[in-house]
Enzyme design. Structure first.
Site, PDB file in Angstrom:
ATOM      1  N   LYS A 154       0.903  -1.286   0.088  1.00 59.82           N
ATOM      2  CA  LYS A 154       0.061   0.004  -0.265  1.00 59.82           C
ATOM      3  C   LYS A 154       0.742   1.266   0.031  1.00 59.82           C
ATOM      4  O   LYS A 154       1.966   1.192   0.512  1.00 59.82           O
ATOM      5  CB  LYS A 154      -0.959  -0.037   1.180  1.00 59.82           C
ATOM      6  N   GLY A 160     -27.393  -0.728   2.272  1.00 63.96           N
ATOM      7  CA  GLY A 160     -26.688  -0.064   1.189  1.00 63.96           C
ATOM      8  C   GLY A 160     -27.543  -0.296   0.015  1.00 63.96           C
ATOM      9  O   GLY A 160     -27.576  -1.580  -0.371  1.00 63.96           O
ATOM     10  N   ASN A 194     -23.402   0.441  -5.955  1.00 62.12           N
ATOM     11  CA  ASN A 194     -22.992  -0.390  -6.956  1.00 62.12           C
ATOM     12  C   ASN A 194     -23.097  -1.981  -6.684  1.00 62.12           C
ATOM     13  O   ASN A 194     -23.616  -2.782  -7.429  1.00 62.12           O
ATOM     14  CB  ASN A 194     -21.923   0.191  -7.551  1.00 62.12           C
ATOM     15  N   ALA A 204     -24.518  -3.498  -3.967  1.00 56.45           N
ATOM     16  CA  ALA A 204     -25.569  -4.169  -3.602  1.00 56.45           C
ATOM     17  C   ALA A 204     -26.735  -4.356  -4.434  1.00 56.45           C
ATOM     18  O   ALA A 204     -27.862  -5.097  -4.493  1.00 56.45           O
ATOM     19  CB  ALA A 204     -26.132  -3.331  -2.069  1.00 56.45           C
TER      20      ALA A 204
HETATM   21  P1  NAD Z   1     -21.356   2.688  -3.327  1.00 62.87           P
HETATM   22  O1  NAD Z   1     -20.758   3.975  -2.844  1.00 62.87           O
HETATM   23  O2  NAD Z   1     -21.657   2.516  -4.643  1.00 62.87           O
HETATM   24  O3  NAD Z   1     -22.699   2.385  -2.347  1.00 62.87           O
HETATM   25  C1  NAD Z   1     -22.651   2.501  -1.008  1.00 62.87           C
HETATM   26  C2  NAD Z   1     -24.219   2.680  -0.807  1.00 62.87           C
HETATM   27  O4  NAD Z   1     -24.271   2.870   0.599  1.00 62.87           O
HETATM   28  C3  NAD Z   1     -24.666   4.156  -1.277  1.00 62.87           C
HETATM   29  O5  NAD Z   1     -25.841   3.999  -1.975  1.00 62.87           O
HETATM   30  C4  NAD Z   1     -24.939   4.949   0.010  1.00 62.87           C
HETATM   31  O6  NAD Z   1     -25.895   5.899  -0.170  1.00 62.87           O
HETATM   32  C5  NAD Z   1     -25.073   3.785   1.113  1.00 62.87           C
HETATM   33  N1  NAD Z   1     -24.783   4.194   2.422  1.00 62.87           N
HETATM   34  C6  NAD Z   1     -23.984   4.958   2.922  1.00 62.87           C
HETATM   35  N2  NAD Z   1     -24.152   5.188   4.100  1.00 62.87           N
HETATM   36  C7  NAD Z   1     -25.234   4.423   4.534  1.00 62.87           C
HETATM   37  C8  NAD Z   1     -26.019   4.236   5.790  1.00 62.87           C
HETATM   38  N3  NAD Z   1     -25.336   4.604   6.945  1.00 62.87           N
HETATM   39  N4  NAD Z   1     -26.861   3.694   5.608  1.00 62.87           N
HETATM   40  C9  NAD Z   1     -27.649   2.950   4.531  1.00 62.87           C
HETATM   41  N5  NAD Z   1     -26.892   3.343   3.456  1.00 62.87           N
HETATM   42  C10 NAD Z   1     -25.597   3.989   3.498  1.00 62.87           C
HETATM   43  O7  NAD Z   1     -20.351   1.528  -2.757  1.00 62.87           O
HETATM   44  P2  NAD Z   1     -20.217   0.087  -3.449  1.00 62.87           P
HETATM   45  O8  NAD Z   1     -19.047   0.063  -4.525  1.00 62.87           O
HETATM   46  O9  NAD Z   1     -21.641  -0.451  -3.517  1.00 62.87           O
HETATM   47  O10 NAD Z   1     -19.448  -0.533  -2.188  1.00 62.87           O
HETATM   48  C11 NAD Z   1     -20.324  -0.875  -0.991  1.00 62.87           C
HETATM   49  C12 NAD Z   1     -19.169  -1.474   0.181  1.00 62.87           C
HETATM   50  O11 NAD Z   1     -18.515  -2.668  -0.316  1.00 62.87           O
HETATM   51  C13 NAD Z   1     -18.065  -0.239   0.480  1.00 62.87           C
HETATM   52  O12 NAD Z   1     -17.948  -0.574   1.875  1.00 62.87           O
HETATM   53  C14 NAD Z   1     -16.842  -0.708  -0.086  1.00 62.87           C
HETATM   54  O13 NAD Z   1     -15.722  -0.331   0.570  1.00 62.87           O
HETATM   55  C15 NAD Z   1     -17.150  -2.207  -0.018  1.00 62.87           C
HETATM   56  N6  NAD Z   1     -16.379  -2.941  -1.454  1.00 62.87           N
HETATM   57  C16 NAD Z   1     -16.777  -2.230  -2.508  1.00 62.87           C
HETATM   58  C17 NAD Z   1     -15.880  -3.173  -3.623  1.00 62.87           C
HETATM   59  C18 NAD Z   1     -16.352  -2.640  -5.322  1.00 62.87           C
HETATM   60  O14 NAD Z   1     -16.057  -3.523  -6.103  1.00 62.87           O
HETATM   61  N7  NAD Z   1     -17.079  -1.535  -5.203  1.00 62.87           N
HETATM   62  C19 NAD Z   1     -14.878  -4.023  -3.338  1.00 62.87           C
HETATM   63  C20 NAD Z   1     -14.597  -4.326  -1.940  1.00 62.87           C
HETATM   64  C21 NAD Z   1     -15.510  -3.694  -1.013  1.00 62.87           C
END
Ligand code: NAD
Length: 369
Positions: free
Chosen positions: A88, A193, A196, A198
């Site tokens: 990192k 959530g 993307n 979910a």
């Molecule tokens: P995203 O930003 O597209 O979605 C996150 C969603 O959570 C948003 O719709 C937001 O409005 C909602 N949110 C935020 N705070 C909230 C709360 N307190 N209560 C309810 N909803 C809430 O992110 P993503 O890409 O879908 O990623 C989701 C999670 O998965 C993150 O924690 C991210 O670090 C983790 N993650 C994502 C990936 C990836 O490929 N995108 C990979 C590994 C881990």
């Protein structure tokens, strides 16, 4: 003053875990200061994003981040069976800045050259693909998510699609482990959530006939979910306490903590969010003691990193590798039961075993460094 490199001895730091190399790079004239930690290169060059953060109080705080996050990347890459180690970079941005200047990115590029390819990096919090195009003017060691860099096949959906499929495979694995069947029909699942990851996950769960309860702080997304899938809704604060079979945290981390843990009714926790447990040891053990099957976050959410690392491979191949997350989790749940240890402890043990097995007969790993 020119760009300077040094290799500080950080073995005193509480988060030091036999990291192979920690490079400090700085050029005060352009406001550049960075730490790059290469945790382990047993399975290949270290991979892990470069974070740009202007809120670090001091070097110790930046070191804490870089040491922990680089170790986390070793665990994630090793568990996903990827031919990469963990590393990192953190850039301590000047106060008030959000993203790096071009000069800072070029300085980072030179720091990557100093490490001669044992660490490759790309986007993370505060850094964008465009920043790495600039770093790429001076180094070959950037690996961005952008497909154009490799002329590779543009896989549909990008990392979140694969992350969602990995979480889906993980939910099925946990259900099989707990109830002897991976059929999700009428299984009650609460998803926090609707981002993307979910959204795709919910589509898969709805197709399987799961009984979904969802929430998001974004009311528009919640309304759309109700409209499209006719699902139950909850509030961001209450979703974790819903009377469901599975809780799937897919928003931000830190959900499972001293205030929430005793009131969770779900028998399975399996979601995409990073750092779900506020205190990994304490809360991991508390979930285990309560009989809750918890899929460790860095195992279940590895679909995105699999997609990024396997750039150029076909969708089918990347998907197969992603779905394998389910088998990995089955092994973790089984060992957790047999050895009576919590799932995070088991996952961490499995990583250490794999690294030890990769040692040659003299007991030295074929490391890059
Ligand atoms: P995203 O930003 O597209 O979605 C996150 C969603 O959570 C948003 O719709 C937001 O409005 C909602 N949110 C935020 N705070 C909230 C709360 N307190 N209560 C309810 N909803 C809430 O992110 P993503 O890409 O879908 O990623 C989701 C999670 O998965 C993150 O924690 C991210 O670090 C983790 N993650 C994502 C990936 C990836 O490929 N995108 C990979 C590994 C881990």
């Amino acid at each position: 003053m020119a760009l300077q490199f040094s290799y500080p001895d950080v073995s005193w730091h509480p988060d030091f875990d036999n990291h192979e190399i920690v490079l400090q790079a700085q050029d005060p004239d352009i406001g550049f200061k960075s730490f790059i930690a290469v945790h382990d290169t047993t399975f290949g060059p270290a991979r892990g994003g470069c974070r740009y953060w202007s809120h670090y109080q001091d070097d110790n705080e930046a070191l804490k981040d870089v040491l922990r996050l680089s170790q986390g990347m070793t665990y994630k890459n090793t568990m996903a069976n990827l031919p990469y180690g963990g590393g990192k970079a953190v850039i301590m941005g000047p106060k008030g800045t959000q993203n790096p200047s071009p000069e800072i990115m070029r300085a980072l590029g030179h720091a990557l050259n100093e490490l001669d390819g044992i660490y490759q990096t790309g986007e993370d919090v505060g850094t964008r693909t465009s920043d790495f195009k600039i770093a790429g003017e001076v180094t070959e060691h950037v690996r961005t998510r952008s497909v154009e860099r490799a002329g590779a096949i543009d896989l549909p959906g990008g990392p979140p699609l694969y992350t969602a499929h990995g979480v889906y495979a993980g939910i099925k694995a946990a259900t099989l482990h707990k109830h002897g069947s991976e059929d999700l029909k009428d299984v009650r699942i609460a998803v926090k959530g609707l981002g993307n990851v979910a959204w795709t996950l919910c589509e898969l769960l709805v197709q399987d006939g799961a009984d979904l309860t969802v929430t998001d702080i974004d009311q528009d997304k919640l309304n759309r979910a109700k409209e499209v899938w006719n699902v139950n809704t909850s509030t961001p604060d209450n979703i974790i306490f819903e009377d469901v079979d599975i809780y799937s945290p897919c928003a931000l981390g830190g959900d499972i903590n001293d205030q929430t843990i005793d009131k969770i009714k779900a028998g399975i926790i399996a979601g995409a969010a990073n750092n779900q447990l506020t205190d990994v040891k304490k809360h991991g053990q508390a979930l285990h003691d309560a009989g809750i099957a918890h899929a460790p976050d860095y195992v279940i959410n590895a679909g995105g990193v699999i997609n990024v690392v396997l750039v150029g491979k076909s969708h089918e191949y990347v998907m197969t590798r992603t779905q394998n997350i389910g088998n990995t989790l089955i092994n973790i749940f089984n060992r957790s039961k047999i050895e009576n240890k919590n799932t995070t402890e088991i996952a961490n043990m499995m990583v250490k075993e794999r690294l030890e097995e990769a040692m040659d007969e003299e007991g030295t790993a074929q490391k890059c460094a």
